[in-house]
Design a protein around this motif. Structure first.
Motif, mmCIF file in Angstrom:
data_model
loop_
_atom_site.group_PDB
_atom_site.id
_atom_site.type_symbol
_atom_site.label_atom_id
_atom_site.label_comp_id
_atom_site.label_asym_id
_atom_site.label_seq_id
_atom_site.Cartn_x
_atom_site.Cartn_y
_atom_site.Cartn_z
ATOM 1 N N HIS A 1 -13.975 52.319 -3.410
ATOM 2 C CA HIS A 1 -14.387 50.901 -3.258
ATOM 3 C C HIS A 1 -15.110 50.678 -4.738
ATOM 4 C CE1 HIS A 1 -13.393 50.428 0.900
ATOM 5 N NE2 HIS A 1 -14.043 51.619 1.269
ATOM 6 N N ALA A 2 -15.377 49.210 -4.683
ATOM 7 C CA ALA A 2 -16.162 48.757 -5.888
ATOM 8 C C ALA A 2 -17.381 49.236 -5.938
ATOM 9 C CB ALA A 2 -16.036 47.318 -5.761
ATOM 10 N N ASP A 3 -18.007 49.638 -4.911
ATOM 11 C CA ASP A 3 -19.048 50.365 -5.138
ATOM 12 C C ASP A 3 -19.216 52.236 -5.146
ATOM 13 O OD1 ASP A 3 -18.672 51.166 -2.659
ATOM 14 O OD2 ASP A 3 -20.158 50.266 -1.447
ATOM 15 N N ASN A 4 -18.208 52.427 -5.311
ATOM 16 C CA ASN A 4 -17.607 53.905 -5.602
ATOM 17 C C ASN A 4 -17.638 54.662 -4.381
ATOM 18 O OD1 ASN A 4 -17.370 53.641 -8.618
ATOM 19 N ND2 ASN A 4 -19.551 53.630 -8.756
ATOM 20 N N ARG A 5 -17.579 54.111 -3.281
ATOM 21 C CA ARG A 5 -17.524 54.721 -1.861
ATOM 22 C C ARG A 5 -15.912 54.954 -1.784
ATOM 23 N NH1 ARG A 5 -19.313 51.494 2.689
ATOM 24 N NH2 ARG A 5 -18.707 49.777 1.626
ATOM 25 N N PRO A 6 -15.544 56.225 -1.315
ATOM 26 C CA PRO A 6 -14.179 56.491 -1.238
ATOM 27 C C PRO A 6 -13.615 55.396 -0.109
ATOM 28 C CG PRO A 6 -15.623 58.298 -0.473
ATOM 29 C CD PRO A 6 -16.450 57.068 -1.014
ATOM 30 N N THR A 7 -12.309 55.149 -0.321
ATOM 31 C CA THR A 7 -11.742 54.367 0.554
ATOM 32 C C THR A 7 -11.213 55.101 1.942
ATOM 33 O OG1 THR A 7 -9.673 54.773 -0.317
ATOM 34 C CG2 THR A 7 -10.470 53.028 -1.129
ATOM 35 N N ARG A 8 -10.850 54.306 2.766
ATOM 36 C CA ARG A 8 -10.287 54.548 4.131
ATOM 37 C C ARG A 8 -9.228 55.571 4.115
ATOM 38 N NH1 ARG A 8 -9.502 52.884 9.588
ATOM 39 N NH2 ARG A 8 -7.686 53.829 10.574
ATOM 40 N N ALA A 9 -8.212 55.372 2.982
ATOM 41 C CA ALA A 9 -7.257 55.994 2.846
ATOM 42 C C ALA A 9 -7.502 57.397 2.154
ATOM 43 C CB ALA A 9 -6.186 55.518 1.786
ATOM 44 N N THR A 10 -8.468 57.378 1.247
ATOM 45 C CA THR A 10 -9.081 58.506 0.449
ATOM 46 C C THR A 10 -9.784 59.639 1.365
ATOM 47 O OG1 THR A 10 -9.362 57.392 -1.417
ATOM 48 C CG2 THR A 10 -10.665 59.259 -1.121
ATOM 49 N N ALA A 11 -10.503 58.894 2.322
ATOM 50 C CA ALA A 11 -11.301 59.813 3.330
ATOM 51 C C ALA A 11 -10.267 60.432 4.376
ATOM 52 C CB ALA A 11 -12.016 58.721 4.218
ATOM 53 N N MET A 12 -9.211 59.670 4.766
ATOM 54 C CA MET A 12 -8.204 60.281 5.547
ATOM 55 C C MET A 12 -7.453 61.577 4.936
ATOM 56 S SD MET A 12 -6.771 56.719 7.267
ATOM 57 C CE MET A 12 -5.286 57.552 8.232
ATOM 58 N N GLU A 13 -7.236 61.338 3.637
ATOM 59 C CA GLU A 13 -6.346 62.238 2.937
ATOM 60 C C GLU A 13 -7.577 63.663 2.712
ATOM 61 O OE1 GLU A 13 -5.781 60.301 -0.970
ATOM 62 O OE2 GLU A 13 -4.044 59.288 -0.134
ATOM 63 N N ASN A 14 -8.766 63.153 2.444
ATOM 64 C CA ASN A 14 -9.830 64.292 2.501
ATOM 65 C C ASN A 14 -9.736 65.078 3.894
ATOM 66 O OD1 ASN A 14 -10.423 63.559 -0.084
ATOM 67 N ND2 ASN A 14 -12.288 62.199 0.537
ATOM 68 N N ALA A 15 -9.795 64.282 4.975
ATOM 69 C CA ALA A 15 -10.069 64.959 6.176
ATOM 70 C C ALA A 15 -8.824 65.814 6.469
ATOM 71 C CB ALA A 15 -10.086 63.952 7.266
ATOM 72 N N VAL B 1 -12.180 55.537 11.219
ATOM 73 C CA VAL B 1 -12.859 55.920 9.860
ATOM 74 C C VAL B 1 -13.977 55.215 9.597
ATOM 75 C CG1 VAL B 1 -12.526 56.384 7.404
ATOM 76 C CG2 VAL B 1 -10.472 56.622 9.024
ATOM 77 N N ILE B 2 -15.092 56.019 9.480
ATOM 78 C CA ILE B 2 -16.320 55.147 8.982
ATOM 79 C C ILE B 2 -16.866 56.058 7.751
ATOM 80 C CG2 ILE B 2 -18.895 54.964 9.395
ATOM 81 C CD1 ILE B 2 -18.180 54.767 12.393
ATOM 82 N N VAL B 3 -17.085 55.160 6.648
ATOM 83 C CA VAL B 3 -17.422 55.679 5.296
ATOM 84 C C VAL B 3 -18.857 54.990 5.191
ATOM 85 C CG1 VAL B 3 -17.120 55.552 2.796
ATOM 86 C CG2 VAL B 3 -15.250 55.887 4.412
ATOM 87 N N ASP B 4 -19.990 56.068 4.933
ATOM 88 C CA ASP B 4 -21.225 55.509 4.901
ATOM 89 C C ASP B 4 -21.681 54.900 3.450
ATOM 90 O OD1 ASP B 4 -21.776 56.397 7.437
ATOM 91 O OD2 ASP B 4 -22.756 58.150 6.703
ATOM 92 N N LYS B 5 -22.611 54.323 3.223
ATOM 93 C CA LYS B 5 -22.945 53.641 1.937
ATOM 94 C C LYS B 5 -23.159 54.739 0.792
ATOM 95 C CE LYS B 5 -25.266 49.643 3.401
ATOM 96 N NZ LYS B 5 -26.462 48.650 3.474
ATOM 97 N N ASP B 6 -23.658 56.009 1.352
ATOM 98 C CA ASP B 6 -23.668 56.975 0.055
ATOM 99 C C ASP B 6 -22.553 57.831 0.063
ATOM 100 O OD1 ASP B 6 -23.183 58.647 2.268
ATOM 101 O OD2 ASP B 6 -25.282 59.844 2.283
ATOM 102 N N GLY B 7 -21.367 57.280 0.943
ATOM 103 C CA GLY B 7 -19.970 57.957 0.493
ATOM 104 C C GLY B 7 -19.797 59.193 1.685
ATOM 105 N N THR B 8 -20.636 59.355 2.404
ATOM 106 C CA THR B 8 -20.543 60.371 3.552
ATOM 107 C C THR B 8 -19.110 59.870 4.470
ATOM 108 O OG1 THR B 8 -22.460 61.207 3.536
ATOM 109 C CG2 THR B 8 -21.380 61.492 5.484
#
Length: 548
Positions: A36-50, A74-81
């Motif tokens: 994301h613009a705030d450098n958090r992983p996107t939903r798609a990236t999180a799914m790929e990581n998972a 999919v939930i991505v926290d503000k810190d990127g978790t």
């Protein structure tokens, strides 16, 4: 309830336990930025990581080559978790209790996982000994028995073969949805789980989750409404909240079986000439519609502004309401199959129209639960399902801050009539005041109706918010006891709502019981506030309702 569908499907088949994975394409790389613009992983990236984590940790997650997984949320926290929730199938059969959540660190590496069950699924055969017609007949019998032998009309039953991993060792089972109409033409439904080898009933539960401009509402006074102008008139449709709208069911009921509707009660959109809706009385059919639309607005705003959830399914899309459903129908319910809320008018003796604000918040929270933890609607998890709707529906009422319906810890107090014999459906400070609910956990709590086993979590939430002992809040007197005589100091309702929501969406699974809820809320408190005052208060409140 219908299976959850997603625009992006993360289907995984494990070729071996921890070796190769064949994966469906998620998104083309060119269309999927890494963050994301705030450098958090996107939903798609999180799914790929998972997906990578599933390969590396297949054995610990109990996954085998006979199983597939599909991303539910999919939930991505503000810190990127990252927190990725999965459903599971075994030899293409849904696994009840097979769901799990994978937790990833901000860099995408594996942190931990929460599983609905730790039992490994391995069946000698997926061919049932009990036939589908036999399972259907058993479910119809169970539906009639649950309705005290009342003569039902248009009764149908549809069995689905599943793997039951919720009740002991995984076994082949029939999950049968049985539906019909009662003598007044109102819907009744029951889900029955039957052992596919012996025909023994494993579990059963009700399938309808119950609670039992400006507009002049029945319960909340004059309220603001966002509407849509159409020519020279206005529609009760809110373009600012995903086009949520309210329609008139015209006192008709659905005739739907297993997602196929032979007749669906209408939702004829309410319109008005001057954008001033209702009169505040039942004589004007749009008065109940004002309450329903207002309840939808406040529930939407609570989840968006407090929990950062964009609509019930977190996809920005609005639901709709049907009011004046059925004949003196003493119920309100959320239905995943239409993604809609439905309200009866009540019989006038025990209940009035069921469009009160906390009822709206309660029922629409069932929608949120179905899109997240999907808590099974029986046993202790069923009590937690109901309690989730009571707790977060109550938070909606406090959030709305309506002078005509101020916040309280009473459930459904606006809709009850003298014939009901009590002042509310449920009491969070001391649930046993309704004559049925449990104040404290015991080994038999899971045998209660889910509306009564919910009392343990409701009591926990009240104690965590307000503390124990006598007090008066917004003119309502409370006196909350504790199991061990301890004194509990509250941390405030806002923190309770945030802790419970995070526990629901990040840590709970379909099989979470009270012990699991304790762990989930402690984890949530730690995530949000650390291991200080709030964390210790969560532990103390659970101790006070005998959950250790």
């Amino acid at each position: 309830m219908s299976r959850i569908r997603q625009h992006i499907r993360g289907t995984r088949r494990l070729a071996t336990a921890g070796v190769a994975v064949t994966t469906a394409t998620l998104l083309a790389t060119a269309l999927s930025p890494a963050a994301h613009a705030d450098n958090r992983p996107t939903r798609a990236t999180a799914m790929e990581n998972a997906a990578s984590a599933l390969v590396a940790h297949a054995t610990s997650l109990g996954l085998t080559s006979a199983e597939d997984t599909k991303v539910r949320d999919v939930i991505v926290d503000k810190d990127g978790t990252q927190h990725i929730r999965y459903d599971r199938t075994y030899r293409h059969l849904p696994v009840l209790g097979g769901d799990f959540v994978v937790h990833l660190k901000p860099n995408g590496s594996f942190r931990s996982a929460d599983r609905a069950t730790r039992k490994r699924v391995s069946l000698p055969s997926v061919t049932p000994k009990v036939s589908a017609p036999k399972a259907a007949g058993l479910a119809v019998h169970a539906l009639r028995a649950a309705n005290f032998g009342e003569k039902l009309k248009h009764v149908k039953a549809k069995p689905e073969l599943v793997v039951d991993a919720l009740h002991g060792a995984p076994k082949l089972a029939w999950r049968t949805n049985a539906v019909g109409l009662d003598s007044l033409g109102n819907p009744v439904a029951r889900t029955v789980l039957t052992d596919a080898r012996t025909g023994a009933q494993i579990d059963a539960w009700d399938s309808i989750e119950t609670a039992t401009g400006d507009g002049q509402s029945l319960y909340s006074g004059t309220v603001p409404l966002e509407t849509t102008q159409s020519g020279s008139s206005y529609q009760l449709k809110d373009p600012t909240r995903g086009n949520t709208y309210t329609g008139d069911a015209e006192n008709k009921t659905d005739l739907c079986f297993f997602g196929i509707c032979f007749f669906r009660a209408p939702a004829t959109l309410f319109t008005d000439a001057d954008n001033h809706w209702g009169t505040g009385s039942n004589a004007d059919r749009s008065s109940a519609a004002v309450d329903a639309q207002y309840g939808t607005d406040e529930t939407w705003d609570y989840y968006k502004n407090v929990q950062n959830r964009n609509g019930i399914a977190n996809d920005g899309k609005g639901s709709y309401n049907r009011v004046h459903y059925g004949n003196n129908y003493n119920n309100a319910f959320w239905d995943d199959s239409c993604f809609c809320m439905t309200y009866g008018d009540g019989d006038g003796t025990t209940f009035g129209p069921l469009v009160a604000l906390d009822v709206a918040g309660h029922e629409m929270t069932h929608g949120v639960t179905s899109k997240t933890a999907a808590l099974t609607y029986s046993g202790e998890s069923g009590g937690l399902n109901e309690a989730t709707s009571d707790i977060l529906g109550t938070m909606v009422e406090w959030y709305a801050n309506s002078p005509s319906d101020p916040g309280d810890y009473l459930i459904g107090e606006q809709i009850v009539r003298p014939g009901f014999g009590k002042t509310a459906l449920r009491y969070m400070d001391q649930p046993s005041k309704d004559g049925n609910s449990a104040d404290y956990w015991s080994s038999s709590v899971g045998n209660l109706d889910v509306h009564y086993s919910s009392g343990v979590a409701n009591h926990f939430a009240y104690l965590l918010a307000e503390g124990s002992g006598p007090k008066t809040i917004n003119g309502v007197s409370y006196n909350s006891p504790t199991y061990d005589g301890s004194k509990v100091t509250g941390i405030g309702r806002d923190k309770v709502g945030k802790i419970w929501y995070r526990a629901l969406t990040v840590y709970m699974t379909s099989s979470t019981n009270y012990a699991g809820a304790r762990t989930a809320t402690l984890n949530a408190a730690k995530d949000l506030y650390g291991t200080g005052t709030e964390y210790n208060a969560v532990a103390a409140a659970w101790n006070a309702v005998n959950v250790h």
